[in-house]
Design an enzyme around this catalytic site. Structure first.
Site, PDB file in Angstrom:
ATOM      1  CE1 TYR A 119      -1.836   0.318  -3.301  1.00  0.00           C
ATOM      2  CE2 TYR A 119      -3.067   2.233  -4.093  1.00  0.00           C
ATOM      3  CZ  TYR A 119      -2.978   1.117  -3.279  1.00  0.00           C
ATOM      4  OH  TYR A 119      -4.028   0.790  -2.445  1.00  0.00           O
TER       5      TYR A 119
ATOM      6  CB  THR B 219      -0.934   0.028   1.231  1.00  0.00           C
ATOM      7  OG1 THR B 219      -0.131  -0.137   2.401  1.00  0.00           O
ATOM      8  CG2 THR B 219      -1.986  -1.052   1.166  1.00  0.00           C
TER       9      THR B 219
HETATM   10  N1  NAP Z   1      -4.793   2.695   2.825  1.00  0.00           N
HETATM   11  C1  NAP Z   1      -5.564   3.291   1.922  1.00  0.00           C
HETATM   12  O1  NAP Z   1      -5.707   4.522   1.904  1.00  0.00           O
HETATM   13  C2  NAP Z   1      -6.310   2.489   0.899  1.00  0.00           C
HETATM   14  C3  NAP Z   1      -7.106   3.142  -0.043  1.00  0.00           C
HETATM   15  C4  NAP Z   1      -7.801   2.394  -0.981  1.00  0.00           C
HETATM   16  C5  NAP Z   1      -7.719   1.001  -0.970  1.00  0.00           C
HETATM   17  N2  NAP Z   1      -6.925   0.386  -0.048  1.00  0.00           N
HETATM   18  C6  NAP Z   1      -6.827  -1.075  -0.120  1.00  0.00           C
HETATM   19  O2  NAP Z   1      -7.354  -1.629   1.083  1.00  0.00           O
HETATM   20  C7  NAP Z   1      -6.658  -2.840   1.408  1.00  0.00           C
HETATM   21  C8  NAP Z   1      -6.146  -2.789   2.837  1.00  0.00           C
HETATM   22  O3  NAP Z   1      -5.422  -1.597   3.012  1.00  0.00           O
HETATM   23  P1  NAP Z   1      -5.003  -1.051   4.446  1.00  0.00           P
HETATM   24  O4  NAP Z   1      -5.249   0.404   4.440  1.00  0.00           O
HETATM   25  O5  NAP Z   1      -5.565  -1.901   5.525  1.00  0.00           O
HETATM   26  O6  NAP Z   1      -3.430  -1.242   4.309  1.00  0.00           O
HETATM   27  P2  NAP Z   1      -2.304  -1.424   5.402  1.00  0.00           P
HETATM   28  O7  NAP Z   1      -2.726  -0.927   6.719  1.00  0.00           O
HETATM   29  O8  NAP Z   1      -1.069  -0.912   4.744  1.00  0.00           O
HETATM   30  O9  NAP Z   1      -2.231  -2.999   5.485  1.00  0.00           O
HETATM   31  C9  NAP Z   1      -1.766  -3.786   4.439  1.00  0.00           C
HETATM   32  C10 NAP Z   1      -1.270  -5.069   5.035  1.00  0.00           C
HETATM   33  O10 NAP Z   1      -0.689  -5.815   3.959  1.00  0.00           O
HETATM   34  C11 NAP Z   1       0.469  -6.411   4.441  1.00  0.00           C
HETATM   35  N3  NAP Z   1       1.445  -6.639   3.384  1.00  0.00           N
HETATM   36  C12 NAP Z   1       2.180  -5.751   2.707  1.00  0.00           C
HETATM   37  N4  NAP Z   1       3.001  -6.374   1.846  1.00  0.00           N
HETATM   38  C13 NAP Z   1       2.782  -7.707   2.021  1.00  0.00           C
HETATM   39  C14 NAP Z   1       3.333  -8.869   1.470  1.00  0.00           C
HETATM   40  N5  NAP Z   1       4.297  -8.840   0.542  1.00  0.00           N
HETATM   41  N6  NAP Z   1       2.886 -10.067   1.907  1.00  0.00           N
HETATM   42  C15 NAP Z   1       1.916 -10.146   2.843  1.00  0.00           C
HETATM   43  N7  NAP Z   1       1.356  -9.073   3.422  1.00  0.00           N
HETATM   44  C16 NAP Z   1       1.794  -7.862   3.015  1.00  0.00           C
HETATM   45  C17 NAP Z   1       1.057  -5.457   5.463  1.00  0.00           C
HETATM   46  O11 NAP Z   1       1.825  -6.230   6.338  1.00  0.00           O
HETATM   47  P3  NAP Z   1       2.833  -5.622   7.411  1.00  0.00           P
HETATM   48  O12 NAP Z   1       1.938  -5.270   8.575  1.00  0.00           O
HETATM   49  O13 NAP Z   1       3.740  -6.765   7.681  1.00  0.00           O
HETATM   50  O14 NAP Z   1       3.486  -4.455   6.739  1.00  0.00           O
HETATM   51  C18 NAP Z   1      -0.177  -4.853   6.088  1.00  0.00           C
HETATM   52  O15 NAP Z   1      -0.544  -5.509   7.264  1.00  0.00           O
HETATM   53  C19 NAP Z   1      -5.561  -2.974   0.358  1.00  0.00           C
HETATM   54  O16 NAP Z   1      -6.012  -3.806  -0.669  1.00  0.00           O
HETATM   55  C20 NAP Z   1      -5.390  -1.570  -0.187  1.00  0.00           C
HETATM   56  O17 NAP Z   1      -4.897  -1.565  -1.509  1.00  0.00           O
HETATM   57  C21 NAP Z   1      -6.238   1.094   0.901  1.00  0.00           C
END
Ligand code: NAP
Length: 306
Positions: A135, A72
């Protein structure tokens, strides 16, 4: 009880899903380290090694797969292109292949950054994707792979995710406000801040009440603002609650004043009409979500390590 394999259990949305999905089945949490934040062991699912995912799936044979893991870091993705594509496209494709083969629903999250931001009305699910950076492109590739796999389940596109837990804009603003009397925040990007808690609650509702939902659905709070407007609302609410000692000035700046490695869409509000029709109610305004999140932040929350 249904087995729910939850990938990305440590993320903002993953953390909230552990709560919201607990009534829907037995959650099998998985993350990169095999350790939950409270120190409890869990399954390892490292998307840098998607080749290990089939064994995990076979070992548990879940009834639903929920994938909240993703690369992300929008700016870092420009540099670590392969890692972003592995996590956001290859691993989801592999999960989708398994789910399709076994008829298991896959719930996956995608992003408003699949759009280029040149639109003049909220983006609908069927609007053409045209990502500006790695991304967004990797998230779009993940969507396409899942749709083409024919796996049952839903892709929930969301935007500007934040909460009381994890790494996000709200906690960054609180940390900066504790350190500085004046902040500079971009005012020429508009979208909708969406609490992780709302996303997790709606996900659980879809699992419970609308399990046959298919395709892409937009899931975001109501209304829109700029990052600058969001920052002002965060700080006003935080100051009222005593979470920050003083109210800093928030100066609006343009994206060109604040150069970042990745370009971001100038306008990325999502049209949530389809989801609202499914649930039979409008999404709560982003301001309402913000108040609820701020109410959950303890005054002594340590922000320095975030
Ligand atoms: N954040 C935003 O603003 C946003 C906006 C739109 C859509 N989304 C989507 O919503 C979903 C969840 O986002 P979120 O905000 O909850 O993100 P987040 O807090 O960054 O969490 C993402 C998780 O993915 C894990 N991750 C990263 N790389 C990885 C890898 N290679 N293998 C396994 N796990 C991995 C991270 O693990 P670690 O804890 O070990 O780093 C983290 O726990 C994602 O699909 C994202 O694209 C997010």
């Amino acid at each position: 009880m249904k087995k729910i394999l939850l990938l990305g259990a440590n993320g903002q949305i993953g953390h909230e899903l552990r709560r919201s999905l607990s009534a829907q089945g037995t959650i099998i949490p998985a993350n990169r380290t095999g350790l939950l934040p409270e120190g409890t062991p869990c399954e390892v699912a490292d998307f840098d090694h998607p080749e290990y995912l089939p064994a995990l799936l076979e070992r548990h044979r879940p009834g639903i797969v929920v994938n909240a893991a993703a690369f992300t870091a929008v700016d870092r993705a420009e540099e670590y292109v392969d890692a972003a594509c592995r996590a956001n496209a290859e691993a989801p494709a592999l999960l989708a292949g398994y789910c399709s083969e076994h008829g298991i629903p896959l719930i996956h999250y995608s992003s408003d950054y699949v759009f280029d931001g040149t639109g003049d009305r909220p983006y609908r699910e069927e609007d053409p994707a045209s990502p500006l950076g790695v991304y967004g492109a990797s998230k779009r590739a993940g969507e396409v792979a899942i749709l083409e796999s024919g796996a049952p389940g839903v892709i929930l596109r969301t935007s500007w995710v934040y909460g009381a837990y994890g790494s996000n804009f709200l906690l960054t603003m609180l940390r900066q406000a504790r350190a500085s009397a004046e902040l500079r925040v971009v005012s020429d990007q508009r979208g909708t801040p969406t609490p992780a808690q709302l996303i997790a609650d709606v996900t659980a509702e879809i699992v419970a009440a609308h399990p046959d939902t298919q395709g892409i659905l937009h899931l975001a709070a109501g209304g829109e603002t700029s990052w600058h407007g969001f920052a002002e609302a965060i700080l006003a609410g935080a100051h009222r609650r005593g979470l920050i000692p003083r109210l800093p000035r928030v100066l609006p700046v343009t994206s060109s004043d604040y150069p970042a490695r990745a370009s971001r869409p100038a306008y990325s509000r999502l049209d949530t009409g389809k989801l609202e029709a499914l649930l039979g109610r409008p999404m709560p305004a982003w301001e309402t979500g913000l108040e609820a999140v701020l109410d959950h932040i303890p005054p002594d929350l340590p922000l320095d390590s975030m």
